[in-house]
Scaffold this motif. Structure first.
Motif, PDB file in Angstrom:
ATOM      1  N   ASP A   1      16.779  -4.860   2.161  1.00  0.00           N
ATOM      2  CA  ASP A   1      17.526  -6.000   2.698  1.00  0.00           C
ATOM      3  C   ASP A   1      16.635  -7.198   3.013  1.00  0.00           C
ATOM      4  OD1 ASP A   1      20.172  -5.185   2.530  1.00  0.00           O
ATOM      5  OD2 ASP A   1      20.017  -3.993   4.381  1.00  0.00           O
ATOM      6  N   LEU A   2      15.834  -7.587   2.060  1.00  0.00           N
ATOM      7  CA  LEU A   2      15.050  -8.818   2.233  1.00  0.00           C
ATOM      8  C   LEU A   2      16.011  -9.970   2.472  1.00  0.00           C
ATOM      9  CD1 LEU A   2      12.386  -8.388  -0.612  1.00  0.00           C
ATOM     10  CD2 LEU A   2      12.079  -7.997   1.840  1.00  0.00           C
ATOM     11  N   ALA A   3      17.091  -9.955   1.709  1.00  0.00           N
ATOM     12  CA  ALA A   3      18.288 -10.736   2.014  1.00  0.00           C
ATOM     13  C   ALA A   3      19.411  -9.710   1.954  1.00  0.00           C
ATOM     14  CB  ALA A   3      18.483 -11.833   0.970  1.00  0.00           C
ATOM     15  N   PRO A   4      20.563 -10.010   2.554  1.00  0.00           N
ATOM     16  CA  PRO A   4      21.619  -8.991   2.557  1.00  0.00           C
ATOM     17  C   PRO A   4      21.883  -8.454   1.147  1.00  0.00           C
ATOM     18  CG  PRO A   4      22.230 -10.829   3.962  1.00  0.00           C
ATOM     19  CD  PRO A   4      20.944 -11.220   3.294  1.00  0.00           C
ATOM     20  N   GLY A   5      21.686  -7.146   1.002  1.00  0.00           N
ATOM     21  CA  GLY A   5      21.961  -6.501  -0.289  1.00  0.00           C
ATOM     22  C   GLY A   5      20.846  -6.607  -1.311  1.00  0.00           C
ATOM     23  N   ILE A   6      19.783  -7.293  -0.985  1.00  0.00           N
ATOM     24  CA  ILE A   6      18.676  -7.428  -1.945  1.00  0.00           C
ATOM     25  C   ILE A   6      17.436  -6.711  -1.415  1.00  0.00           C
ATOM     26  CG2 ILE A   6      17.171  -9.028  -3.180  1.00  0.00           C
ATOM     27  CD1 ILE A   6      19.369 -11.098  -3.016  1.00  0.00           C
ATOM     28  N   ASP A   7      17.058  -5.650  -2.123  1.00  0.00           N
ATOM     29  CA  ASP A   7      15.901  -4.871  -1.692  1.00  0.00           C
ATOM     30  C   ASP A   7      14.642  -5.258  -2.476  1.00  0.00           C
ATOM     31  OD1 ASP A   7      17.653  -3.525  -0.102  1.00  0.00           O
ATOM     32  OD2 ASP A   7      17.758  -1.712  -1.357  1.00  0.00           O
ATOM     33  N   GLY A   8      13.520  -5.198  -1.800  1.00  0.00           N
ATOM     34  CA  GLY A   8      12.244  -5.267  -2.500  1.00  0.00           C
ATOM     35  C   GLY A   8      11.742  -3.847  -2.718  1.00  0.00           C
ATOM     36  N   GLU A   9      11.018  -3.663  -3.811  1.00  0.00           N
ATOM     37  CA  GLU A   9      10.496  -2.323  -4.079  1.00  0.00           C
ATOM     38  C   GLU A   9       8.980  -2.374  -4.122  1.00  0.00           C
ATOM     39  OE1 GLU A   9      12.292  -0.905  -7.656  1.00  0.00           O
ATOM     40  OE2 GLU A   9      14.309  -1.236  -6.832  1.00  0.00           O
ATOM     41  N   PRO A  10       8.360  -2.096  -3.007  1.00  0.00           N
ATOM     42  CA  PRO A  10       6.906  -2.214  -2.970  1.00  0.00           C
ATOM     43  C   PRO A  10       6.235  -1.143  -3.805  1.00  0.00           C
ATOM     44  CG  PRO A  10       7.688  -1.257  -0.924  1.00  0.00           C
ATOM     45  CD  PRO A  10       8.906  -1.649  -1.708  1.00  0.00           C
ATOM     46  N   LEU A  11       5.176  -1.565  -4.493  1.00  0.00           N
ATOM     47  CA  LEU A  11       4.371  -0.640  -5.281  1.00  0.00           C
ATOM     48  C   LEU A  11       3.045  -0.485  -4.553  1.00  0.00           C
ATOM     49  CD1 LEU A  11       3.568   0.676  -8.121  1.00  0.00           C
ATOM     50  CD2 LEU A  11       2.747  -1.610  -8.708  1.00  0.00           C
ATOM     51  N   PHE A  12       2.646   0.746  -4.262  1.00  0.00           N
ATOM     52  CA  PHE A  12       1.366   0.960  -3.594  1.00  0.00           C
ATOM     53  C   PHE A  12       0.272   1.051  -4.647  1.00  0.00           C
ATOM     54  CE2 PHE A  12       4.581   2.555  -0.675  1.00  0.00           C
ATOM     55  CZ  PHE A  12       4.215   1.918   0.495  1.00  0.00           C
ATOM     56  N   GLU A  13      -0.588   0.083  -4.698  1.00  0.00           N
ATOM     57  CA  GLU A  13      -1.624   0.075  -5.741  1.00  0.00           C
ATOM     58  C   GLU A  13      -2.865  -0.658  -5.224  1.00  0.00           C
ATOM     59  OE1 GLU A  13      -3.685   1.043  -8.089  1.00  0.00           O
ATOM     60  OE2 GLU A  13      -1.878   1.442  -9.271  1.00  0.00           O
ATOM     61  N   THR A  14      -3.997   0.028  -5.272  1.00  0.00           N
ATOM     62  CA  THR A  14      -5.238  -0.586  -4.786  1.00  0.00           C
ATOM     63  C   THR A  14      -6.049  -1.223  -5.913  1.00  0.00           C
ATOM     64  OG1 THR A  14      -6.325   1.545  -5.063  1.00  0.00           O
ATOM     65  CG2 THR A  14      -5.496   1.032  -2.868  1.00  0.00           C
ATOM     66  N   ASP A  15      -5.711  -0.877  -7.154  1.00  0.00           N
ATOM     67  CA  ASP A  15      -6.518  -1.321  -8.285  1.00  0.00           C
ATOM     68  C   ASP A  15      -5.898  -2.562  -8.931  1.00  0.00           C
ATOM     69  OD1 ASP A  15      -8.602  -0.654 -10.493  1.00  0.00           O
ATOM     70  OD2 ASP A  15      -6.707  -0.851 -11.578  1.00  0.00           O
ATOM     71  N   GLY A  16      -6.689  -3.621  -9.013  1.00  0.00           N
ATOM     72  CA  GLY A  16      -6.180  -4.885  -9.533  1.00  0.00           C
ATOM     73  C   GLY A  16      -5.739  -4.802 -10.984  1.00  0.00           C
ATOM     74  N   HIS A  17      -6.477  -4.075 -11.762  1.00  0.00           N
ATOM     75  CA  HIS A  17      -6.155  -3.972 -13.188  1.00  0.00           C
ATOM     76  C   HIS A  17      -4.756  -3.386 -13.391  1.00  0.00           C
ATOM     77  CE1 HIS A  17      -7.471  -3.856 -17.390  1.00  0.00           C
ATOM     78  NE2 HIS A  17      -6.810  -2.715 -17.479  1.00  0.00           N
ATOM     79  N   ARG A  18      -4.477  -2.303 -12.666  1.00  0.00           N
ATOM     80  CA  ARG A  18      -3.156  -1.667 -12.809  1.00  0.00           C
ATOM     81  C   ARG A  18      -2.064  -2.546 -12.212  1.00  0.00           C
ATOM     82  NH1 ARG A  18      -6.023   3.355 -12.032  1.00  0.00           N
ATOM     83  NH2 ARG A  18      -5.630   3.243  -9.797  1.00  0.00           N
TER      84      ARG A  18
ATOM     85  N   HIS B   1      -1.981  -5.759 -12.092  1.00  0.00           N
ATOM     86  CA  HIS B   1      -1.692  -6.865 -13.007  1.00  0.00           C
ATOM     87  C   HIS B   1      -0.912  -6.397 -14.228  1.00  0.00           C
ATOM     88  CE1 HIS B   1      -5.297  -9.202 -11.140  1.00  0.00           C
ATOM     89  NE2 HIS B   1      -4.268  -9.065 -10.328  1.00  0.00           N
ATOM     90  N   ALA B   2      -1.182  -5.169 -14.637  1.00  0.00           N
ATOM     91  CA  ALA B   2      -0.426  -4.635 -15.782  1.00  0.00           C
ATOM     92  C   ALA B   2       1.062  -4.589 -15.437  1.00  0.00           C
ATOM     93  CB  ALA B   2      -0.943  -3.246 -16.155  1.00  0.00           C
ATOM     94  N   VAL B   3       1.372  -4.224 -14.197  1.00  0.00           N
ATOM     95  CA  VAL B   3       2.773  -4.160 -13.777  1.00  0.00           C
ATOM     96  C   VAL B   3       3.387  -5.565 -13.730  1.00  0.00           C
ATOM     97  CG1 VAL B   3       4.336  -3.507 -11.899  1.00  0.00           C
ATOM     98  CG2 VAL B   3       2.403  -2.020 -12.492  1.00  0.00           C
TER      99      VAL B   3
END
Lengths: 501, 467
Positions: free
Chosen positions: B368-385, B387-389
């Motif tokens: 609910d970043l805004a009503p009904g709109i979710d963000g999907e966080p990706l846990f990633e420590t590596d910049g290369h990966r 950026h690929a996403v």
């Protein structure tokens, strides 16, 4: 003693050169005492003695060899550096990112992110060893970037747990088919960060400089520098020499041409490991004339290069024209800087060079601060005794402090010197210290700035630009304080703490 | 708090097994928490580690993070061969003794790095001998191969609370006093300005605040008052939760956890009401403050609407927000850009390797970043990966913008997005007291964002702007 290229580890500076990091006295005394190590080549009258390191119970965070080795490996294009280390060693990647983009801008290269990967060792790796992680990371690095060379830098942690980095590197080299070059740079192994130069130069000499006896190029001269603008070509092209600028982010091709050159110069004798090694291994002569700081030294440096490369007939005209070209501006700078008192803080031969520059500009230098001192160089040639040369040609420096960027000692040295400005390298501690004491400061990031005839103008103009900032620095000084006790804030002897022990 | 509890907090499993190789590093090691000590006025770290460890962490976190600067003249044993072979406890003892002779501080925090952990120095014992003599000194075991500067920060905080704060004379609770545990100092380039704004907001509704770090803090006097607070406010997705749990156990202080740093009027009003309710402050008092702040805030938004509606501009205003940052800013920025400015969420990468135990909570906070709109966080420590996403993300018709670090410069250029630097490392911003949270911070975030958009559309990318 020859450079030993059979082992993957470079011997440290302390072992090879007797390098010290803590000393205080006059430059003349230090030069005289260092002469012992040079084997009576110069000034070895009565009074010379083996240099002893002072030791301080108090010390402050400094820098390590790993940072020098890794930074300078990382900026070589088409390579990947693997830091086989816990994550903290790799926090310098962010610094290297800034540095390599800045270098690219100055040299007209396409800006690229430096390619370095940390194996990110954790607690279980400390127990079970990290070589598998290292092997995987090398494979990853190759898959990601298809580099032409992979460097593997060790860390304090991998040195202590005894990971077989050399064995892993050899094994992966066979597997992926490109050179995998170990850099043994555990920070605890040397008291001084400049050993990091030897580490990267050792790696280059062993693995990246092919023997090319049929490709000799009599017009090619190697210039080993720290990085930054090419100030050498304008000086050497008129002699018909083409500059092969190495280190400071230059490409692998430059390294591969090292053995084909007619001679090698280093812009600082702190970097002379590679030059001495090239002479030893491939017979490329190392120019040993004192470094080109100040007019006479620049003349003699050019003459020595001309002599070694067979161009003596050209050199006097070049010297005369260079001197004439800069004369009016040099006069102007000398007029404006007359009566000013400067304080130099830099590493060994580089500090000696900056002092010579300032004195040529008419600035008084009675106080200087060197981050380490090499009593000798790898060639063992007294011609490279840059401190002795400085004292002989421009006079003594009354207060010459050797200290590896120690804030508390630098504070006392500046309190003693009370200069009009400070010129320094490795600006992490010194630059802001001077600023906070109300003293204008000129940090030298690119160490070629003071080289040759133009170097005098570059440095002179830069000093004039920073002097008016005193207004800012004094304001800050009046409104901030360092957390030293009052006695230390008033102390003018950088080594008073030892004396009190 | 029980001062006899062993100091070394057992880190969660995710830290014992770090997440694999990292390219484009976005945090420091646990020793890097020495910047948290430097962020406390009157405290000095004493480091027991190799010669380059402390300065590398400091210069990375303070220099290549908005050029924040800070007091760095940190005592260090600069461990050499001798200490590796024979042990370094005596050397540390000598360093502490000489530090006390030469330096003056209200509190000394001894931090150990990799080497003492590996060679087995009994640092605890050395420090205890000074504690017995009444020296205000604590020990935080911040081994570089265990955790990172986030967990190192929690270790340092725990050490100060257990070994220094708990030894102060007992003081009564003070109604309306709150301890704030929020952004990681130095790691977040805007922490100084943000903590100042958070303090201003909380004081605005009538609270007294221990903000604890930075120029807006009264330094160790605030730390000594930590036990007197009525409650702990954890204003971050996870950092500070373990501290608050400890304090709850030791002093019976309840915890109010608000994962998202409030940016903009909507978030900030909700934040202040939640805090006010928790603290038992009359709604009317909170509303009065909110109304006064909103009056100013919305004047600016009203006028910004000229630009945002395009009435004098022909710029390519971004429609999709991509973020690469620590969870705190990833969440705060996403919520504001999506919830308030009306962008769509793109790729959101959380970079600091939060403990496994806290990850579900972080994911939930992005709903609910805004009503009904979710963000999907990706846990990633590596910049290369990471950026690929971002590269592979399907964004037909969208105009992306990236909020990230200097490491995102190339990927942003690749997808034609302006880059606003908000997360470590930050090389292209000089930051003093700029803030991005609260009312004032939101306005500055808008300024920086759309100045970047304008410059990118006109100067760097003339063809794109013309098309």
């Amino acid at each position: 003693m020859p450079i030993n290229l059979r082992t993957p580890q470079a011997e440290t500076r302390e072992q090879r050169l007797g390098t010290i990091t803590q000393w205080d006295g006059s430059a003349a005394q230090l030069a005289r005492d260092s002469a012992f190590t040079f084997g009576c080549g110069r000034d070895c009258g009565p009074g010379g003695r083996r240099l002893c390191e002072l030791s301080s119970p108090y010390s402050q965070a400094s820098m390590c060899a790993e940072q020098i080795a890794v930074t300078n490996a990382t900026i070589i294009r088409d390579t990947v550096v693997i830091q086989h280390a816990p994550i903290g060693c790799a926090s310098s990647q962010s610094f290297t990112s800034r540095y390599s983009r800045d270098l690219a801008a100055r040299r007209g290269w396409k800006p690229e992110d430096p390619r370095s990967i940390c194996t990110n060792l954790g607690e279980q790796d400390m127990v079970f060893g990290g070589v598998e992680r290292l092997a995987d990371t090398i494979r990853d690095a190759y898959e990601r970037h298809h580099p032409r060379v992979i460097f593997v830098a060790t860390s304090c942690a991998t040195g202590i747990i005894g990971d077989d980095v050399d064995g892993t590197a050899r094994q992966l080299e066979e597997e992926i088919g490109i050179p995998v070059v170990p850099l043994h740079c555990e920070g605890f192994k040397s008291r001084h960060w400049s050993s990091g130069w030897d580490v990267i130069e050792h790696g280059i000499l062993r693995r990246l400089v092919p023997h090319r006896p049929d490709d000799k190029n009599p017009d090619l001269i190697n210039v080993i520098h720290l990085g930054g603008p090419d100030v050498f070509s304008p000086l050497l092209n008129p002699l018909g020499l083409e500059v092969n600028l190495v280190m400071g982010g230059n490409p692998l091709e430059r390294l591969a041409a090292l053995s084909t050159a007619a001679a090698t110069v280093t812009m600082c004798f702190v970097l002379s490991y590679l030059a001495t090694g090239l002479e030893q291994e491939y017979g490329v002569p190392e120019i040993r004339a004192p470094l080109p700081y100040g007019l006479d030294a620049s003349d003699n440096w050019l003459r020595d290069i001309a002599r070694v490369t067979g161009r003596t007939h050209l050199v006097e005209a070049v010297i005369a024209s260079e001197r004439a070209r800069i004369a009016p501006e040099l006069d102007r700078l000398r007029r404006l800087l007359k009566g000013k008192k400067g304080f130099v803080a830099a590493g060994a031969a580089f500090a000696h060079g900056l002092i010579a520059d300032l004195r040529e500009l008419g600035v008084t230098v009675d106080d200087a601060y060197s981050f380490h001192h090499d009593p000798s160089t790898d060639s063992g040639d007294p011609e490279q005794d840059s401190l002795g040369h400085l004292v002989q040609t421009t006079g003594d420096v009354r207060n010459f402090t050797v200290s590896p960027d120690q804030h508390f000692q630098a504070h006392a040295a500046l309190k003693r010197a009370r200069p009009d400005f400070v010129i320094c390298r490795h600006s992490g501690t010194m630059a802001v210290l001077a600023a906070r004491m109300g003293i204008p400061v000129l940090p030298i990031f690119y160490s070629n700035d003071g080289i040759g005839y133009d170097g005098l103008l570059t440095i002179g103009r830069a000093i004039l630009r920073v002097l008016p900032r005193r207004r800012f620095y004094e304001d800050v000084e009046a409104h901030s304080a360092f957390p030293y006790r009052r006695e230390w804030l008033e102390e003018t002897d950088p080594f008073a703490l030892e004396a009190a022990e | 708090m029980n001062v006899l509890t062993p100091i070394a907090a057992v880190p969660s499993a995710s830290f014992i097994a770090p997440p694999g190789p990292i390219e484009q590093v976005r945090y420091a090691c646990a020793l890097g928490a020495l910047t948290s000590v430097i962020a406390i006025e009157g405290a000095i770290p004493i480091t027991h580690c190799g010669p380059g460890c402390a300065s590398k962490q400091f210069h990375a976190l303070s220099g290549i993070s908005g050029y924040q600067g800070g007091e760095f003249h940190v005592p260090s044993t600069n461990i050499g061969n001798k200490e590796v072979i024979f042990g370094g406890a005596d050397r540390l003892d000598e360093l502490i003794a000489s530090t006390l002779k030469i330096m003056e501080a209200e509190l000394y925090v001894v931090q150990s790095g990799c080497i003492p952990g590996l060679v087995g120095d009994d640092v605890d014992n050395v420090v205890r001998s000074y504690q017995r003599r009444g020296v205000p000194i604590v020990f935080a075991e911040t081994l570089g191969y265990r955790g990172n500067n986030f967990t190192g920060h929690e270790t340092v905080v725990k050490a100060i609370l257990e070994q220094y704060v708990a030894k102060q004379p007992a003081a009564p609770k003070r109604a309306g006093l709150v301890n704030v545990w929020s952004l990681l100092p130095y790691q977040n380039p805007f922490w100084r300005g943000d903590l100042t704004e958070i303090r201003r907001l909380l004081e605005g509704i009538g609270l007294e605040v221990n903000i604890l770090f930075g120029p807006a803090s009264a330094g160790l006097a605030e730390w000594r008052a930590v036990p007197s607070a009525e409650f702990n406010l954890v204003l971050s997705p996870w950092l500070g939760l373990s501290t608050a749990r400890d304090l709850e156990a030791a002093y019976g202080q309840p915890t109010l956890h608000i994962p998202a740093l409030p940016v903009g009027a909507r978030q900030t009003a909700a934040f202040l009401r939640a805090v006010g309710d928790h603290a038992g402050i009359a709604r009317s008092k909170v509303d009065t403050f909110v109304a006064a702040e909103e009056r100013t805030y919305y004047r600016y938004l009203r006028d910004f609407a000229h630009f945002y509606s395009g009435c004098t501009s022909q710029y390519r205003l971004p429609s999709e927000v991509n973020v690469v940052a620590d969870s705190a800013y990833a969440l705060a920025v996403s919520k504001f850009l999506v919830g308030d400015l009306g962008l769509n969420p793109g790729v959101i990468v959380v970079t600091e390797n939060p403990p496994d135990s806290e990850r579900d909570g972080i994911v939930a906070a992005f709903r609910d970043l805004a009503p009904g709109i979710d963000g999907e966080p990706l846990f990633e420590t590596d910049g290369h990966r990471a950026h690929a996403v971002i590269r592979a993300h399907d964004r037909i018709g969208e105009l992306p913008i990236v909020f990230g670090s200097t490491w995102e410069a190339n990927i942003a250029a690749e997808i034609g997005a302006p880059l606003v630097e908000v997360s470590y490392p930050v090389t292209d911003e000089v930051v003093l007291n700029r803030a991005y949270v609260g009312y004032r911070g939101a306005l500055q975030l808008i300024e920086r964002t759309y100045t970047t958009v304008v410059r990118q559309s006109t100067e760097e990318n003339p063809e794109a702007a013309a098309s």
